[in-house]
Design a protein around this motif. Sequence first.
Motif, PDB file in Angstrom:
ATOM      1  N   THR A   1      -5.675  -3.366   5.445  1.00  0.00           N
ATOM      2  CA  THR A   1      -4.558  -4.805   5.369  1.00  0.00           C
ATOM      3  C   THR A   1      -5.686  -4.951   6.879  1.00  0.00           C
ATOM      4  N   LEU A   2      -6.450  -4.928   7.655  1.00  0.00           N
ATOM      5  CA  LEU A   2      -7.338  -5.792   8.229  1.00  0.00           C
ATOM      6  C   LEU A   2      -8.104  -6.798   7.690  1.00  0.00           C
TER       7      LEU A   2
ATOM      8  N   PHE B   1       0.442  -0.930  -0.366  1.00  0.00           N
ATOM      9  CA  PHE B   1      -0.502  -0.322   0.150  1.00  0.00           C
ATOM     10  C   PHE B   1       0.733   0.676   0.085  1.00  0.00           C
ATOM     11  N   ILE B   2       0.696   2.049  -1.028  1.00  0.00           N
ATOM     12  CA  ILE B   2       1.180   3.177  -1.164  1.00  0.00           C
ATOM     13  C   ILE B   2       0.299   4.434  -0.294  1.00  0.00           C
ATOM     14  N   GLN B   3       0.854   5.548   0.468  1.00  0.00           N
ATOM     15  CA  GLN B   3      -0.130   6.642   1.160  1.00  0.00           C
ATOM     16  C   GLN B   3       0.607   7.352   0.388  1.00  0.00           C
ATOM     17  N   CYS B   4      -0.305   8.933   0.974  1.00  0.00           N
ATOM     18  CA  CYS B   4      -0.193  10.039   0.551  1.00  0.00           C
ATOM     19  C   CYS B   4       0.175  10.770  -1.434  1.00  0.00           C
ATOM     20  N   VAL B   5      -0.998   9.702  -1.947  1.00  0.00           N
ATOM     21  CA  VAL B   5      -0.642   9.533  -3.290  1.00  0.00           C
ATOM     22  C   VAL B   5      -1.100  10.685  -4.302  1.00  0.00           C
ATOM     23  N   GLY B   6      -1.061  11.983  -4.363  1.00  0.00           N
ATOM     24  CA  GLY B   6      -1.436  13.151  -5.101  1.00  0.00           C
ATOM     25  C   GLY B   6      -1.798  13.867  -4.004  1.00  0.00           C
TER      26      GLY B   6
ATOM     27  N   ASP C   1       2.521  -8.492  -5.310  1.00  0.00           N
ATOM     28  CA  ASP C   1       1.482  -9.258  -5.878  1.00  0.00           C
ATOM     29  C   ASP C   1       0.909  -7.495  -6.738  1.00  0.00           C
ATOM     30  N   LEU C   2       0.611  -7.116  -5.280  1.00  0.00           N
ATOM     31  CA  LEU C   2      -0.512  -6.167  -5.928  1.00  0.00           C
ATOM     32  C   LEU C   2      -0.074  -4.412  -4.995  1.00  0.00           C
ATOM     33  N   VAL C   3      -0.372  -3.984  -6.309  1.00  0.00           N
ATOM     34  CA  VAL C   3       0.225  -2.424  -5.264  1.00  0.00           C
ATOM     35  C   VAL C   3      -1.279  -1.522  -5.735  1.00  0.00           C
TER      36      VAL C   3
ATOM     37  N   TYR D   1       4.236   4.860   4.175  1.00  0.00           N
ATOM     38  CA  TYR D   1       3.516   5.926   4.417  1.00  0.00           C
ATOM     39  C   TYR D   1       4.433   7.293   4.765  1.00  0.00           C
ATOM     40  N   MET D   2       4.438   8.839   5.317  1.00  0.00           N
ATOM     41  CA  MET D   2       4.751   9.859   5.650  1.00  0.00           C
ATOM     42  C   MET D   2       4.566   9.836   6.498  1.00  0.00           C
ATOM     43  N   ASP D   3       3.153   9.821   7.063  1.00  0.00           N
ATOM     44  CA  ASP D   3       3.119  10.106   8.552  1.00  0.00           C
ATOM     45  C   ASP D   3       1.378   9.389   8.861  1.00  0.00           C
ATOM     46  N   VAL D   4       1.185   8.328  10.080  1.00  0.00           N
ATOM     47  CA  VAL D   4      -0.535   8.473  10.035  1.00  0.00           C
ATOM     48  C   VAL D   4      -0.664   8.691  10.978  1.00  0.00           C
TER      49      VAL D   4
END
Lengths: 658, 144, 338
Positions: free
Chosen positions: A412-413, A384-389, A488-490, A428-431
């Motif tokens: 994720t859960l 998982f990639i956070q803060c996309v844009g 496998d998946l992003v 992540y950058m910050d949660v």
Amino acid sequence: MRIGVFVCWCGSNIKNTVDVDAVTARAKTMPQVVYAQDVQYLCSEVGQSEIGQAIDTHRLDRVVVAACSPRMHETTFQKLMAAKGLNPYYVEIANIREHCSWVHTDKEKATVKAIDLVKKAVAKTAFAIPLTSDQLPVTKRALVIGGGIAGIQAALDIADAGYPVDLVEKESSIGGKMAQFDKTFPTLDCSACILTPKMVEAATHENIRLYTYAEVAAVSGYVGNFNVTIKQKATSVNPEKCNGCGDCVTKCPKKVPNEFDCGSSKRKAVYTLFPQAVPNKPVIDRDNCIYFATGKCGLCAKVCQTGAIEYQQQDEMIENQYGAIVVATGYELKVPDHLGEYAYGQHPDVITSLELERMLNASGPTSGKVIRPSNGKMPRRIVFIQCVGSRDRHDGNPYCSKVCCLYTAKHTLLLNEKFPGTESYVFYMDVRTAGKNYEEFYERARQQGAMYLRGQVSKVEPLGDADNRVLVRGFDGSLQRQVEIAADLVVLATSMEAQPNAKTLGGMLGISTDLNGFYTEAHAKLRPVETQAQGVYLAGVCHGPKDIPEAVSQASGAAVKAIILFNKGQVKSVPTTAMVEKDRCSGCMQCQPVCPYEAISQEMVVERVHGKERQRAVATVNRALCQGCGACAGLCRSGAMDLGGFTSRQLMAEVDSL
Amino acid sequence: MMNEIYEPKIVAFCCNWCSYAGADLAGTGRLKYPENIRIIRVPCSSRVEVAMILRAFQNGADGVLIAGCHPGDCHYDTGNYHTRKRIHLLTSLMDFMGLSPERLWLRWISGNEADKFQATVTAFTQELRAMGASDKVRDLRCSR
Amino acid sequence: MQSIMASITQSIQQTAAALLAAGEVDLVLGYTRGERPHQSVPFVATTPAAAAQLHWDPFCEKALAPYLMEESYQNKRVAVVMKGCDARALRLMISESRVDREKLVVLGVQCQGMIPREKLEAAAGEPLHQLTLTWQSEGVELTGRKGSQTLSYEAVLSPFCLTCQHATPAVTEVDQIIAGSGEKALVKGKNIPPKEAFSDIETIEKMGAEERHAFWMQQLNRCIRCYSCRNACPVCTCRSCIFDRENPDYLDAAKNQPAQHQFYHVIRAFHVADRCVGCGECARVCPEGIPLHLLNQKLIQDLTQHYGAFTPGVDEVPNPLSCAGAHEVDPFGKEAKK
């Protein structure tokens, strides 16, 4: 005339930068000023009573307040004037805080400027004329624009208070973005299970009228009396006749990408948005329908047993009157294809969070299974990639989209629970977990095995192995080294963005958008639901990124604002309206087309010339319609048109005083 | 004396809903700018009459700033379009008559753009300092 | 050409006499020969006999429309002789409620263009009273003490008429068109672009800013605030002019203040900016010979260039300054950012 000048210290806010004693002393020498005094806090009860006493003692008939912005406390002082039996427009404010003490540092120069500002206010108030406002009736019907969860909530609240509401939704069903979600954080409630009852309630509520597949085309009028033109797009299906059997959908030969599933499934040219759609009647998408393209086909009409298909239907313009408008137009998600480093659109196994959400949904394109779009197999390792844009000043939006941290934890859960053994990595950058039970929810996601890596992803690219996996390169800030994960998946947590047409609609409503395209509230802290346009209220993400409970609370807030207005049943007209000096007016009516409110019309006056009665045309202003912009007065050649509170004489006096 | 900076006088007409609010926000944010500006509050930039602008110059203003909502954002829908047209023509006529149109600015400053307000006032002041005192459209009977 | 002037004159006289005789109008407002050579002046005929004094030639430049607002014309049925520019002004006056069209009989004249007397005199090189004029098809033949010469009409016509697109009033605006027989116009089918006719504008534009300022200071400082320009203008039709206000003092007419002249002339130009019918009266009547029309023409050129062509008194209202919208140019947005 007896003018009193009151100089506020605003504690140290003004006093530290402006020599209030000097300003007061200088004020005493200004023309027609008979009294001047400085006060620690003019807005306080003490300050107010000081002014009141001075009015009595010194028989003041005009008051100049040198203090904070008139946008702050003008009404406070106007009320005081009224309480002392003086016209509220006999008080003038010199803004020596926002426009002086707070923006300057040189005390000497700031004091000179403050004196100038007081002089300007004194000059203006000398030409003040008394103004009054009228009580205008309110149309007790609300318009809610946008049928997502915020719009539905606002409509239900207003309707429950007993007032009729029209709910306009551009899609063929209400429900909005929430209808696309599988589960909601932090409770993991099934999104549809909590949303659909509200949708049905809205559709069946005796006080709510739905306009789906419709858009607002034009807005005129003002608080309490808006005129709104709604464009009802042709659905090509007669809702009275349609029984929702779905035969037309089954038979339709044309398949197009299904927007509701982010294009990962197909829908027909005649379709319902989703199975639980409200109203559950199909519409024909004319851009894709074979019949509308070629004139041939017509299968849907043939199979329809009730004869509900109506190709000849036309778009319809409906005009309605409303007293209040709630804007709940929501948002769009950024399509991250311009952010090359994430390979979105280049590798099929790079998807957005909403695409994953649709996959997780039992009525989604994969019936609840999570698969790799490239080969249909289950992914084992997901990144998982956070803060996309989001939080990206260079290629994206500067703001935080607020909900991504939590829904990624949710993903994720859910994956862990549904498909044990999947590995989730989160860059992540910050949660950010500011919300009730949010931190606990995030903790739970980590405990359940989600791997959080603090750092940014530099590149996503095909690994080139037999499985056609995706290589995610990033920097793990905790380990202080580069990491590479073969995934496998992003899944990209893409930014929430304002609706592309937000500015256009805002223009119609007279509300402004901020630098990011979200609607601006009247006050960032104290009036977060109201806008600059009276009677227009905000609900949900159209105002800025929000999660569902926030959107719903704001919607209820907006509803209450409308209800307050309806309960009052009256609005005060603007006192600072345009006025015509009939003696001077030639009746040329050049002012008429300038008026955005159609408040100016022509009337005939009868006057006596050489003993004979003669009729003459002059302009006249409807005070109920005039909102006091003064564009007409700015244009009038003869100076016959003027504006209360900002007369030519007053403004010229200000200019001359400087 | 020769090296002393000339401090120009700027008269600004700010619309209540955007630019005046932007100026207020600059205050709230404690953004600093030169003291040369005096703001006259108008409901809408379209309220400003050509006569008021000329009068400000007559009365010794070295610069006149008119600030309104961005096109499309007018609180009154269309007011700033009228302003735009009028000031466009006035600027051109002033240019034609050699009346220093560069001393008349019209800028769009929203209620959020405290920084733009600050930058505009700062830049205008600097340009006017460089230009020196205005000797155009000046009524010598008005004392400075 | 001689014949068209004469035939129009005759036609005006006959129509006027008939209207007066039939009692359809109380008076006819037109032109008659002035006292000075080659001069025509406004004239009111109230009897059929007096109608014989009505006259038409290229010296009928005075705009008649403003007279219609005068007190002595109220509550009377008036027939009025109108050139194209006059008729445009009249249409504005009607749309601006300044005159009552129903009380008017409008006699639209097929105008051949007007010749400013001073321009003719300068071109002739001889005082006007020494000249006999003959209207030829290729130009005006001048016979004087120095002999005879023919000047082209382009050389003597008013620049306003050279650019005029509406010399004859629209049929829909008048009750009757008075068209002479013979040559149609002095300038045949040629319309000179305004930029050429008013080449002074470009000359001024090419000056430096200080030079422009000096030019206008020199012009405007001659202003004696007689308000002739305003009074003669057929679209300066306010019931009460702001410059007639005693108070406030910023509108005063202090003659020793250049800024007051600049103020007055900018405002005057602005008040007619989108309504000027290009009759040229403002400059013609100015006793100081200030080229006021250049300010109007400059604004017309700006409006046309940036906001599209609009012909006041011909095109439907609203006038350009009474309407504005999103689609228009924004010279103050990104472009203004340095």
